[in-house]
Design a protein around this motif. Sequence first.
Motif, PDB file in Angstrom:
ATOM      1  N   LEU A  38      -8.405  -7.544  -6.529  1.00  0.00           N
ATOM      2  CA  LEU A  38      -9.450  -7.048  -5.569  1.00  0.00           C
ATOM      3  C   LEU A  38      -9.280  -5.781  -5.445  1.00  0.00           C
ATOM      4  N   ARG A  39     -11.018  -4.881  -5.238  1.00  0.00           N
ATOM      5  CA  ARG A  39     -10.404  -3.636  -5.082  1.00  0.00           C
ATOM      6  C   ARG A  39     -11.118  -3.080  -4.074  1.00  0.00           C
ATOM      7  N   HIS A  40     -10.394  -2.370  -3.069  1.00  0.00           N
ATOM      8  CA  HIS A  40     -11.385  -2.424  -2.120  1.00  0.00           C
ATOM      9  C   HIS A  40     -11.164  -0.035  -1.209  1.00  0.00           C
ATOM     10  N   ASP A  41     -11.897  -0.176  -1.496  1.00  0.00           N
ATOM     11  CA  ASP A  41     -12.269   1.415  -1.010  1.00  0.00           C
ATOM     12  C   ASP A  41     -11.969   1.074   0.266  1.00  0.00           C
ATOM     13  N   VAL A  42     -10.784   1.955   0.036  1.00  0.00           N
ATOM     14  CA  VAL A  42     -10.213   2.398   1.445  1.00  0.00           C
ATOM     15  C   VAL A  42      -8.638   3.354   1.127  1.00  0.00           C
ATOM     16  N   GLY A  43      -8.166   3.888   2.550  1.00  0.00           N
ATOM     17  CA  GLY A  43      -7.138   4.734   1.329  1.00  0.00           C
ATOM     18  C   GLY A  43      -5.948   3.900   1.914  1.00  0.00           C
ATOM     19  N   ARG A  44      -4.608   4.555   1.608  1.00  0.00           N
ATOM     20  CA  ARG A  44      -3.313   4.714   1.447  1.00  0.00           C
ATOM     21  C   ARG A  44      -3.053   3.474   2.830  1.00  0.00           C
ATOM     22  N   GLU A  45      -3.337   4.232   3.831  1.00  0.00           N
ATOM     23  CA  GLU A  45      -3.126   3.412   4.923  1.00  0.00           C
ATOM     24  C   GLU A  45      -3.525   1.906   5.398  1.00  0.00           C
ATOM     25  N   ALA A  46      -5.052   1.866   5.596  1.00  0.00           N
ATOM     26  CA  ALA A  46      -5.622   1.013   5.310  1.00  0.00           C
ATOM     27  C   ALA A  46      -4.981  -0.201   4.899  1.00  0.00           C
ATOM     28  N   LEU A  47      -4.829  -0.045   3.271  1.00  0.00           N
ATOM     29  CA  LEU A  47      -4.659  -0.597   2.588  1.00  0.00           C
ATOM     30  C   LEU A  47      -2.813  -1.386   2.709  1.00  0.00           C
ATOM     31  N   LEU A  48      -2.597  -0.557   2.756  1.00  0.00           N
ATOM     32  CA  LEU A  48      -0.222  -1.002   3.835  1.00  0.00           C
ATOM     33  C   LEU A  48      -1.251  -2.201   5.207  1.00  0.00           C
ATOM     34  N   SER A  49      -2.233  -1.619   5.772  1.00  0.00           N
ATOM     35  CA  SER A  49      -1.929  -2.267   6.855  1.00  0.00           C
ATOM     36  C   SER A  49      -2.648  -4.075   6.337  1.00  0.00           C
ATOM     37  N   MET A  50      -3.488  -3.860   5.613  1.00  0.00           N
ATOM     38  CA  MET A  50      -4.133  -5.188   4.840  1.00  0.00           C
ATOM     39  C   MET A  50      -2.806  -6.521   4.192  1.00  0.00           C
ATOM     40  N   ILE A  51      -1.579  -5.356   3.798  1.00  0.00           N
ATOM     41  CA  ILE A  51      -0.338  -5.809   3.399  1.00  0.00           C
ATOM     42  C   ILE A  51      -0.039  -6.673   4.359  1.00  0.00           C
ATOM     43  N   ALA A  52       0.542  -6.081   5.246  1.00  0.00           N
ATOM     44  CA  ALA A  52       1.095  -6.435   6.164  1.00  0.00           C
ATOM     45  C   ALA A  52       0.798  -7.682   6.967  1.00  0.00           C
ATOM     46  N   ILE A  53      -0.955  -7.857   7.438  1.00  0.00           N
ATOM     47  CA  ILE A  53      -1.594  -8.750   7.592  1.00  0.00           C
ATOM     48  C   ILE A  53      -1.312  -9.926   7.013  1.00  0.00           C
ATOM     49  N   GLY A  54      -0.926 -10.274   5.346  1.00  0.00           N
ATOM     50  CA  GLY A  54      -0.870 -11.038   4.842  1.00  0.00           C
ATOM     51  C   GLY A  54      -2.464 -11.277   3.540  1.00  0.00           C
ATOM     52  N   HIS A  55      -3.429 -10.501   3.449  1.00  0.00           N
ATOM     53  CA  HIS A  55      -4.569 -10.604   2.260  1.00  0.00           C
ATOM     54  C   HIS A  55      -3.956 -10.358   1.325  1.00  0.00           C
ATOM     55  N   GLY A  56      -2.581  -9.655   0.544  1.00  0.00           N
ATOM     56  CA  GLY A  56      -2.186  -9.244  -1.151  1.00  0.00           C
ATOM     57  C   GLY A  56      -1.108  -8.541  -0.778  1.00  0.00           C
ATOM     58  N   ILE A  57      -1.205  -8.911  -2.038  1.00  0.00           N
ATOM     59  CA  ILE A  57       0.637  -7.711  -2.511  1.00  0.00           C
ATOM     60  C   ILE A  57      -0.119  -6.361  -3.151  1.00  0.00           C
ATOM     61  N   SER A  58       0.409  -6.034  -3.382  1.00  0.00           N
ATOM     62  CA  SER A  58       0.069  -4.246  -4.113  1.00  0.00           C
ATOM     63  C   SER A  58       1.502  -3.358  -4.910  1.00  0.00           C
ATOM     64  N   LEU A  59       1.476  -2.721  -5.576  1.00  0.00           N
ATOM     65  CA  LEU A  59       2.185  -1.641  -6.436  1.00  0.00           C
ATOM     66  C   LEU A  59       2.179  -0.280  -5.712  1.00  0.00           C
ATOM     67  N   PHE A  60       3.162  -0.201  -5.790  1.00  0.00           N
ATOM     68  CA  PHE A  60       3.757   1.019  -5.454  1.00  0.00           C
ATOM     69  C   PHE A  60       4.815   2.031  -5.835  1.00  0.00           C
ATOM     70  N   ALA A  61       4.645   3.074  -5.687  1.00  0.00           N
ATOM     71  CA  ALA A  61       6.403   3.683  -5.606  1.00  0.00           C
ATOM     72  C   ALA A  61       6.741   3.670  -5.373  1.00  0.00           C
ATOM     73  N   GLN A  62       8.170   3.862  -4.876  1.00  0.00           N
ATOM     74  CA  GLN A  62       9.189   3.872  -4.348  1.00  0.00           C
ATOM     75  C   GLN A  62       9.088   4.290  -3.196  1.00  0.00           C
ATOM     76  N   GLU A  63       9.133   5.664  -3.593  1.00  0.00           N
ATOM     77  CA  GLU A  63       9.155   6.324  -1.810  1.00  0.00           C
ATOM     78  C   GLU A  63       8.499   6.148  -1.245  1.00  0.00           C
ATOM     79  N   ASN A  64       7.327   5.615  -1.260  1.00  0.00           N
ATOM     80  CA  ASN A  64       6.646   5.265  -0.494  1.00  0.00           C
ATOM     81  C   ASN A  64       6.611   4.127   0.251  1.00  0.00           C
ATOM     82  N   GLU A  65       8.353   3.607   0.616  1.00  0.00           N
ATOM     83  CA  GLU A  65       8.656   3.082   1.244  1.00  0.00           C
ATOM     84  C   GLU A  65       9.184   4.016   2.899  1.00  0.00           C
ATOM     85  N   VAL A  66       8.995   5.360   2.883  1.00  0.00           N
ATOM     86  CA  VAL A  66       9.786   6.224   3.546  1.00  0.00           C
ATOM     87  C   VAL A  66       8.740   6.505   4.776  1.00  0.00           C
ATOM     88  N   ALA A  67       7.686   6.229   4.374  1.00  0.00           N
ATOM     89  CA  ALA A  67       6.100   6.366   5.452  1.00  0.00           C
ATOM     90  C   ALA A  67       6.319   4.771   5.599  1.00  0.00           C
TER      91      ALA A  67
END
Length: 319
Positions: free
Chosen positions: A241-270
């Motif tokens: 599913l594609r969404h017209d959102v920024g990185r922070e909004a995408l992580l918020s969607m993942i946090a509440i269980g809407h789906g998963i995604s792929l990130f570079a490992q260094e994104n974990e720091v923030a």
Amino acid sequence: MRRKKMKSASTDRLLELRAGRIPMVSLVQTLAVAEYLSFHRAAKALGTSQSSVSARIRALEEELGIVLFDRNTRGVRLTKAGHRFVDQVEDAMNILDHAIKTAGMQARGEEGELRVGVHALISGTFLDRLLERFHAEYPNIRLHLAEGTAREAQIMVRESQLDVAFMAGAHEIPDLNSRVIWRDALTVALSATHPLAQRENVDWEQLTDETFLVRHGGTGPQVHDTIVQRSTGKWPAPTILRHDVGREALLSMIAIGHGISLFAQENEVAASAKVAFLPIRDEPETIPFSAVWSPGNRNPALTKLLSLAADGGPSRTIA
């Protein structure tokens, strides 16, 4: 009209200087005498003879048609006209000195501007630390950052709106230069409450029934292509599913269980504690991140940045 006359007058005076009617050495000696209020001490400081200094300043006074110094047995003092002349010469010398220094700094890439395109800039990550080190080493170079997709960044580089763009992936672009600057591991981001969240790592096959969320912008297109490539010929393509959102909004969607995604490992720091990042055990490649720039770009600040990255960047593995 007045501005044109003033400009013309300034040009005329410059032509006089260039023609040798008022030698630069005469101005320097005048400033020295004004500082020491002594022909003898001024000559000594300049490493020349008192008679030479006296003769040059006398010739300058005749050329200007004014008396710069009152001479008497007790010493030397500036006349009113001399005070005004010396003040203006000092201002001009400072301007000239600044022009010479800044011209040299800009030619060496130590001063100027650098326009940088980024896919994202996250505190503590490789790119953030690279730009931070660059600013520390070259504080007189102003950095201008623009965020966008890889396609947008390439267009802006071609149109000279950006000096360099950093983007995910290794790129072979016929009319642009490209170099892989750093690499990072690929991870899957999922909610901390997800059944897989407590594992140390996952396999691609374990993700086939998941819903992947990707962004339209940023690294979204590259993430989409990676998901499709990993599933092709092995198992049915997962839902994307594609969404017209920024990185922070995408992580918020993942946090509440809407789906998963792929990130570079260094994104974990923030990331927040509500999102887990797991290595993908059978992922065959690390993610390359490249710098892309025009071969016709002659900005010396760009050379400084690329050299800094190639020299080790902010103390992290460079490809």
